[in-house]
Enzyme design. Structure first.
Site, PDB file in Angstrom:
ATOM      1  N   ASP A 173       0.828  -1.206   0.000  1.00 37.04           N
ATOM      2  CA  ASP A 173       0.000   0.000   0.000  1.00 37.04           C
ATOM      3  C   ASP A 173       0.866   1.261   0.000  1.00 37.04           C
ATOM      4  O   ASP A 173       0.575   2.239  -0.705  1.00 37.04           O
ATOM      5  CB  ASP A 173      -0.912  -0.020   1.221  1.00 37.04           C
ATOM      6  CG  ASP A 173      -1.955   1.089   1.193  1.00 37.04           C
ATOM      7  OD1 ASP A 173      -2.428   1.433   0.093  1.00 37.04           O
ATOM      8  OD2 ASP A 173      -2.294   1.608   2.262  1.00 37.04           O
ATOM      9  N   ARG A 218     -10.489  11.098 -11.691  1.00 33.18           N
ATOM     10  CA  ARG A 218      -9.856  11.096 -10.375  1.00 33.18           C
ATOM     11  C   ARG A 218      -9.408   9.705  -9.950  1.00 33.18           C
ATOM     12  O   ARG A 218      -8.804   9.542  -8.885  1.00 33.18           O
ATOM     13  CB  ARG A 218     -10.832  11.655  -9.335  1.00 33.18           C
ATOM     14  CG  ARG A 218     -11.181  13.125  -9.540  1.00 33.18           C
ATOM     15  CD  ARG A 218     -12.298  13.558  -8.592  1.00 33.18           C
ATOM     16  NE  ARG A 218     -11.947  13.245  -7.205  1.00 33.18           N
ATOM     17  CZ  ARG A 218     -12.804  12.756  -6.315  1.00 33.18           C
ATOM     18  NH1 ARG A 218     -14.050  12.494  -6.656  1.00 33.18           N
ATOM     19  NH2 ARG A 218     -12.430  12.539  -5.070  1.00 33.18           N
ATOM     20  N   LYS A 219      -9.669   8.697 -10.767  1.00 31.86           N
ATOM     21  CA  LYS A 219      -9.319   7.325 -10.420  1.00 31.86           C
ATOM     22  C   LYS A 219      -7.950   6.944 -10.984  1.00 31.86           C
ATOM     23  O   LYS A 219      -7.685   7.160 -12.168  1.00 31.86           O
ATOM     24  CB  LYS A 219     -10.365   6.339 -10.947  1.00 31.86           C
ATOM     25  CG  LYS A 219     -11.756   6.540 -10.365  1.00 31.86           C
ATOM     26  CD  LYS A 219     -12.738   5.535 -10.948  1.00 31.86           C
ATOM     27  CE  LYS A 219     -14.130   5.711 -10.366  1.00 31.86           C
ATOM     28  NZ  LYS A 219     -15.097   4.743 -10.939  1.00 31.86           N
TER      29      LYS A 219
END
Length: 258
Positions: A173, A218-219
């Site tokens: 992450d 925005r992805k």
């Protein structure tokens, strides 16, 4: 002040680029990974990244991504190899501090971020070297790719002798998120899907290799593989979706407005 920042940025560029080795795969270490799909970041995002890098360097905070006595020879060799590839500017070494806001220059901080708080970045929450997350990241801007050299310490144990799956998820992450930050500025994880293939032995060194696959508004869609440094063992693979945040509002403000 600005001239000093420019000099720091140029110095970082000279010391942070990796030169691929034609005898092995694209990162010189991991086989079987294809180059990142074309995706040009917006100019403001590139400016944000450069500003964060040079101004954070100028702040003289402790950089935890530098070698220490707990690093194994394998970790040192891999780090040195990436530094060598940084010399032509293709790759850049990314500094790492123990507080999230330390990575953001004062001129770009939102009001809530300017308050000094006793917080720690999760992977940098231990003062003793070598017991937790030992890692260093390198960015390849042209390929929209971030790699992380990761050596899990004994406090990250899950099954006896191996790193906990949660620690693997954390370093994935963090790496994939850093890659998304370069493309979109302020972002947050919306989805992270991980397939665990082989456990990571404590004290070993692996390479976390992430890249941007696609950007839709925005992805930001990304993918990642975690492999042994010889590229022979696939430890985990992941896909992720990050959402670009409004750079003028804090996360709390954006959540309260929904």
């Amino acid at each position: 002040m600005w001239r000093n920042c420019v000099r720091l940025a140029r110095g970082l560029g000279r010391s942070a680029v990796l030169r691929p080795d034609p005898k092995v795969s694209r990162c010189g270490l991991v086989r079987g990974l294809s180059p990142a799909a074309p995706c040009s970041p917006a100019a403001p995002c590139s400016l944000l990244w450069n500003s964060v890098t040079c101004l954070s360097q100028a702040k003289q905070s402790k950089d935890y991504a530098l070698p220490n006595s707990s690093w194994s020879q394998g970790m040192m060799d891999l780090y040195s190899r990436f530094l060598e590839m940084c010399k032509d500017g293709t790759w850049k070494r990314i500094p790492s501090y123990n507080n999230t806001v330390d990575h953001i220059p004062e001129s770009l901080k939102l009001e809530p971020e300017k308050e000094q708080k006793e917080t720690r970045l999760f992977p940098r929450n231990m003062d003793m070297e070598g017991v937790g997350f030992e890692y260093a990241m390198f960015l390849n801007p042209s390929e929209k790719r971030m790699v992380c050299l990761f050596q899990p310490g004994p406090y990250l144990e899950g099954h006896p002798g191996f790193a906990h799956g949660g620690s693997t998820a954390t370093i994935i992450d963090s790496t994939i998120g850093g890659c998304a930050v370069f493309v979109a500025g302020r972002v947050m994880t919306a989805n992270l899907s991980i397939n665990y293939r082989n456990p990571i032995p404590l004290g070993s060194v692996v390479l976390v290799d992430s890249k941007v696959d696609q950007v839709e508004g925005r992805k930001v869609f990304l993918s990642c593989q975690v492999r042994s440094i010889d590229g022979q063992t696939l430890h985990a693979e992941a896909t992720a979706l990050f959402i670009q945040l409004d750079s003028t509002k804090s996360l709390q403000q954006q959540m309260s407005s929904q």
